[in-house]
Scaffold this active site. Structure first.
Site, PDB file in Angstrom:
ATOM      1  N   GLU A  88       4.598  -5.500   7.728  1.00  0.00           N
ATOM      2  CA  GLU A  88       4.145  -4.397   8.574  1.00  0.00           C
ATOM      3  C   GLU A  88       4.787  -4.366   9.952  1.00  0.00           C
ATOM      4  OE1 GLU A  88       0.863  -4.698   5.495  1.00  0.00           O
ATOM      5  OE2 GLU A  88       2.285  -6.038   6.497  1.00  0.00           O
ATOM      6  N   GLU A 122      -3.064  -8.381   0.727  1.00  0.00           N
ATOM      7  CA  GLU A 122      -4.440  -8.186   1.169  1.00  0.00           C
ATOM      8  C   GLU A 122      -5.400  -8.142  -0.014  1.00  0.00           C
ATOM      9  OE1 GLU A 122      -4.412  -5.773   5.320  1.00  0.00           O
ATOM     10  OE2 GLU A 122      -3.478  -4.713   3.647  1.00  0.00           O
ATOM     11  N   ALA A 127       0.847  -1.185   0.000  1.00  0.00           N
ATOM     12  CA  ALA A 127       0.000   0.000   0.000  1.00  0.00           C
ATOM     13  C   ALA A 127       0.886   1.239   0.000  1.00  0.00           C
ATOM     14  CB  ALA A 127      -0.911   0.001   1.217  1.00  0.00           C
ATOM     15  N   GLY A 158      -0.356  -4.614   1.502  1.00  0.00           N
ATOM     16  CA  GLY A 158      -1.644  -4.345   0.870  1.00  0.00           C
ATOM     17  C   GLY A 158      -1.854  -5.119  -0.416  1.00  0.00           C
TER      18      GLY A 158
END
Length: 254
Positions: free
Chosen positions: A128, A108, A62, A105
């Site tokens: 993360e 995800e 992300a 992300g």
């Protein structure tokens, strides 16, 4: 243009096109992705959708942009993470075509799709914890449901990266193929989905996803209700007719 769109037969493809950032998902890209998926989801001619990146990256993570320095309340209100929920809410079956990096992300996003076709040498992981944050777009929960508690915590707490072959073994991916075969395999999978009855496919997806949120008894009752409801569809009538006549059914999605 941060995404590209195309259709072939009953299959649409939405490709993330941000190669200079290894397809990192910023707000504009996510907005364009969700908008494209919404348009195809509303098109009765589209029966399956492929979500793809490129050979270097499905999506390398992300890209928060200015949100990276935002305060807690602004970040919570931004709607950034809700883009992944919007992908998961698409009713049309989604096939992720994963090559290269799928990190944070990006992973995800793959987990929000329904079927994941992955390159054996793809690189997946959640970095993360090494950045002082946690996955905030469904990563902890969708990974848990895909692989179970022990494996999910192993991957999340160590930030360990795994290959596409490992992802398939663990249940993150549906099918694993060599990198140069991913696009064809994903298209073939989407074509196979599109051959089925669209109403039935949508209800099957709805039943499976609802089952994640329900106790077993409630999930089975929900499945039974959908099984009865589909008796009203023209596709069911056509499917039964074609079966008795030993013909290939022609489904119209109604």
């Amino acid at each position: 243009m941060s995404v590209r769109e195309e259709t072939r037969g009953h299959v649409a493809t939405v490709t993330i096109a941000r190669p200079e950032k290894r397809n990192a998902l910023d707000a504009d890209t996510l907005g364009a992705l969700v908008a494209a998926l919404d348009r195809f989801d509303a098109d009765p001619a589209v029966r399956a959708i492929v979500v793809a990146g490129d050979e270097r990256a499905f999506a390398a993570g992300a890209d928060l942009g200015d949100l990276g320095s935002a305060g807690a309340v602004d970040l919570y209100r931004s709607g950034f993470s809700e883009h992944w929920d919007a992908v998961a809410a698409i009713r049309t079956p989604l096939v992720a075509a994963v090559r290269g990096y799928a990190l944070g992300g990006g992973l995800e996003l793959a987990l929000a799709c329904d079927v994941v076709v992955i390159a054996d040498d793809a690189v997946l992981g959640f970095p993360e914890v090494r950045l002082g944050i946690l996955p905030g777009a469904g990563g902890t929960q969708r990974l848990l449901r895909a692989v179970g508690k022990a494996v999910a915590l192993d991957l999340l707490l160590t930030a360990r990266r795994i290959s596409g072959a490992d992802a398939a073994r663990l249940g993150i991916a549906s099918r694993v193929v060599p990198s140069d075969e991913v696009d064809v395999a994903a298209q073939t999978t989407a074509d196979e989905i599109a051959e089925g009855a669209p109403v039935a496919a949508g209800m099957i997806k709805a039943a499976v996803l609802a089952g994640f949120e329900m106790p077993l008894g409630a999930a089975i009752a929900h499945e039974r209700a959908l099984s009865a409801l589909i008796a009203a569809s023209a596709d069911r009538t056509e499917g039964m007719r074609a079966f008795r006549a030993r013909e290939t059914p022609t489904f119209e999605g109604r």
